[in-house]
Design a protein around this motif. Structure first.
Motif, PDB file in Angstrom:
ATOM      1  N   PHE A 140       9.524  -4.847 -10.321  1.00 53.14           N
ATOM      2  CA  PHE A 140       8.690  -5.929 -10.842  1.00 53.14           C
ATOM      3  C   PHE A 140       8.531  -7.059  -9.823  1.00 53.14           C
ATOM      4  N   GLU A 141       9.566  -7.335  -9.057  1.00 51.83           N
ATOM      5  CA  GLU A 141       9.470  -8.404  -8.051  1.00 51.83           C
ATOM      6  C   GLU A 141       8.387  -8.081  -7.020  1.00 51.83           C
ATOM      7  N   VAL A 142       8.370  -6.831  -6.573  1.00 53.77           N
ATOM      8  CA  VAL A 142       7.353  -6.395  -5.602  1.00 53.77           C
ATOM      9  C   VAL A 142       5.958  -6.512  -6.215  1.00 53.77           C
ATOM     10  N   ILE A 143       5.821  -6.018  -7.438  1.00 52.68           N
ATOM     11  CA  ILE A 143       4.510  -6.039  -8.097  1.00 52.68           C
ATOM     12  C   ILE A 143       4.041  -7.458  -8.337  1.00 52.68           C
ATOM     13  N   TRP A 144       4.942  -8.325  -8.803  1.00 52.83           N
ATOM     14  CA  TRP A 144       4.548  -9.697  -9.105  1.00 52.83           C
ATOM     15  C   TRP A 144       4.180 -10.459  -7.837  1.00 52.83           C
ATOM     16  N   ARG A 191      -7.410   5.831   2.818  1.00 51.13           N
ATOM     17  CA  ARG A 191      -6.372   6.853   2.675  1.00 51.13           C
ATOM     18  C   ARG A 191      -5.395   6.802   3.846  1.00 51.13           C
ATOM     19  N   SER A 192      -5.933   6.629   5.038  1.00 50.19           N
ATOM     20  CA  SER A 192      -5.084   6.583   6.224  1.00 50.19           C
ATOM     21  C   SER A 192      -4.162   5.371   6.201  1.00 50.19           C
ATOM     22  N   ARG A 193      -4.704   4.241   5.786  1.00 50.12           N
ATOM     23  CA  ARG A 193      -3.938   2.992   5.758  1.00 50.12           C
ATOM     24  C   ARG A 193      -2.723   3.091   4.835  1.00 50.12           C
ATOM     25  N   TYR A 194      -2.900   3.766   3.710  1.00 49.27           N
ATOM     26  CA  TYR A 194      -1.835   3.782   2.705  1.00 49.27           C
ATOM     27  C   TYR A 194      -1.178   5.154   2.532  1.00 49.27           C
ATOM     28  N   GLY A 195      -1.524   6.092   3.403  1.00 49.78           N
ATOM     29  CA  GLY A 195      -0.854   7.389   3.389  1.00 49.78           C
ATOM     30  C   GLY A 195      -1.135   8.218   2.152  1.00 49.78           C
ATOM     31  N   LEU A 196      -2.390   8.230   1.712  1.00 51.48           N
ATOM     32  CA  LEU A 196      -2.764   8.958   0.496  1.00 51.48           C
ATOM     33  C   LEU A 196      -3.363  10.316   0.839  1.00 51.48           C
ATOM     34  N   GLY A 244      -1.060  10.139  -9.574  1.00 50.87           N
ATOM     35  CA  GLY A 244      -1.535   8.759  -9.730  1.00 50.87           C
ATOM     36  C   GLY A 244      -0.450   7.739  -9.450  1.00 50.87           C
ATOM     37  N   TRP A 245       0.725   7.946 -10.020  1.00 53.73           N
ATOM     38  CA  TRP A 245       1.805   6.972  -9.814  1.00 53.73           C
ATOM     39  C   TRP A 245       2.277   6.970  -8.367  1.00 53.73           C
ATOM     40  N   THR A 246       2.258   8.135  -7.723  1.00 53.42           N
ATOM     41  CA  THR A 246       2.649   8.201  -6.316  1.00 53.42           C
ATOM     42  C   THR A 246       1.686   7.394  -5.450  1.00 53.42           C
ATOM     43  N   MET A 247       0.391   7.579  -5.650  1.00 50.14           N
ATOM     44  CA  MET A 247      -0.597   6.892  -4.814  1.00 50.14           C
ATOM     45  C   MET A 247      -0.599   5.385  -5.051  1.00 50.14           C
ATOM     46  N   VAL A 248      -0.583   4.970  -6.301  1.00 45.42           N
ATOM     47  CA  VAL A 248      -0.595   3.531  -6.577  1.00 45.42           C
ATOM     48  C   VAL A 248       0.691   2.891  -6.079  1.00 45.42           C
ATOM     49  N   SER A 249       1.819   3.584  -6.200  1.00 46.05           N
ATOM     50  CA  SER A 249       3.091   3.044  -5.698  1.00 46.05           C
ATOM     51  C   SER A 249       3.058   2.885  -4.181  1.00 46.05           C
ATOM     52  N   LYS A 250       2.465   3.853  -3.488  1.00 45.94           N
ATOM     53  CA  LYS A 250       2.347   3.745  -2.028  1.00 45.94           C
ATOM     54  C   LYS A 250       1.522   2.518  -1.639  1.00 45.94           C
ATOM     55  N   VAL A 251       0.419   2.314  -2.337  1.00 47.13           N
ATOM     56  CA  VAL A 251      -0.434   1.161  -2.022  1.00 47.13           C
ATOM     57  C   VAL A 251       0.309  -0.142  -2.294  1.00 47.13           C
ATOM     58  N   LEU A 252       0.967  -0.248  -3.428  1.00 46.36           N
ATOM     59  CA  LEU A 252       1.683  -1.480  -3.784  1.00 46.36           C
ATOM     60  C   LEU A 252       2.783  -1.788  -2.778  1.00 46.36           C
ATOM     61  N   ARG A 253       3.520  -0.761  -2.377  1.00 46.15           N
ATOM     62  CA  ARG A 253       4.607  -0.994  -1.427  1.00 46.15           C
ATOM     63  C   ARG A 253       4.065  -1.480  -0.082  1.00 46.15           C
TER      64      ARG A 253
END
Length: 254
Positions: free
Chosen positions: A121-125, A186-191, A229-238
């Motif tokens: 949550f800290e990362v997301i917020w 995709r390249s930027r976020y490893g998707l 979906g959760w893998t890709m969105v998590s990669k972008v958020l991180r």
């Protein structure tokens, strides 16, 4: 004839709703078996039963079909009354065997994925609080809705990814509909390109209103959507969080 029961409730409970029993023909997503579903709503309490000549082996896939049928009723009634109803399916029961299931609110297929990328949550917020963090807000709301509506899971997950791509394009002044922009994103976020294409293939009929092309989906297929979906969105958020910290907390997607 075998009978299986599902129980749930219509939300909000303060808006009382009763609907007489309605019959649906259910076609199994993985076979030619046709089952009959009956749905009744009594003061917001949902009672659904499936009658079939063959055993119901996968009650999670059946739950998704029940969810879609009940939401069909709620959307029809809700439109006429200009009300926004929601559904919480709570329990499955097999009356002639010990099989019972109380459904949780979690999605086991996606559980732990965000944490595996260090996304808490800290990362997301932090990302949401960035000057242009609002670009992520809509993506997260779509991920929420992908859980709520089984039939629309692919639609919402793809729109979340597309929203993140649009945020990236806007921040970097790139044409949002260009294939080169998708490649850069995709390249930027490893998707993985194929994972996005797989979700898009399932989402397109719903995105463009081609309802006759929408096909049934097993619980295993839906689980794969959640994992991707959760893998890709998590990669972008991180990556957004790490870049935000490294760049002096000025903006994200830059």
């Amino acid at each position: 004839m075998l009978t299986y029961l599902f129980f749930g409730k219509v939300l909000p409970e303060r808006a009382q709703l009763s609907v007489s029993e309605i019959r649906f023909e259910m076609r199994d997503a993985t076979s030619d078996v046709t089952r009959v579903l009956f749905v009744e709503i009594i003061y917001n309490q949902v009672v659904a039963r499936i009658e079939t000549d063959t055993p119901l082996d996968d009650h999670f896939t059946a739950k998704n079909a029940v969810d879609d049928a009940v939401r069909t009723i709620l959307d029809g009634v809700g439109f006429g009354m200009a009300h926004a109803y929601d559904l919480d399916l709570v329990q499955f029961a097999d009356p002639v065997s010990p099989r019972k299931q109380v459904f949780g609110i979690n999605i086991p297929a996606a559980s732990g994925i965000a944490d595996s990328f260090g996304v808490n949550f800290e990362v997301i917020w932090t990302v949401l609080s960035a000057p242009n963090g609002w670009l992520v807000r809509r993506a997260l709301s779509d991920m929420r809705e992908s859980i709520h509506s089984a039939a629309d899971t692919a639609f919402f997950i793809y729109r979340a990814i597309e929203t993140l791509m649009s945020g990236y394009a806007s921040a970097n002044q790139l044409p949002p509909k260009s294939s080169s922009t998708w490649e850069s994103f995709r390249s930027r976020y490893g998707l993985e390109e194929q994972a996005i294409k797989n979700i898009k293939l399932l989402a397109d009929p719903m995105r463009h209103g081609r309802v006759v092309e929408i096909k049934g989906m097993s619980d295993d297929e839906r689980s794969q959507l959640f994992r991707d979906g959760w893998t890709m969105v998590s990669k972008v958020l991180r990556k957004l969080y790490d870049d935000f910290q490294a760049n002096g907390r000025v903006a994200i997607f830059a």
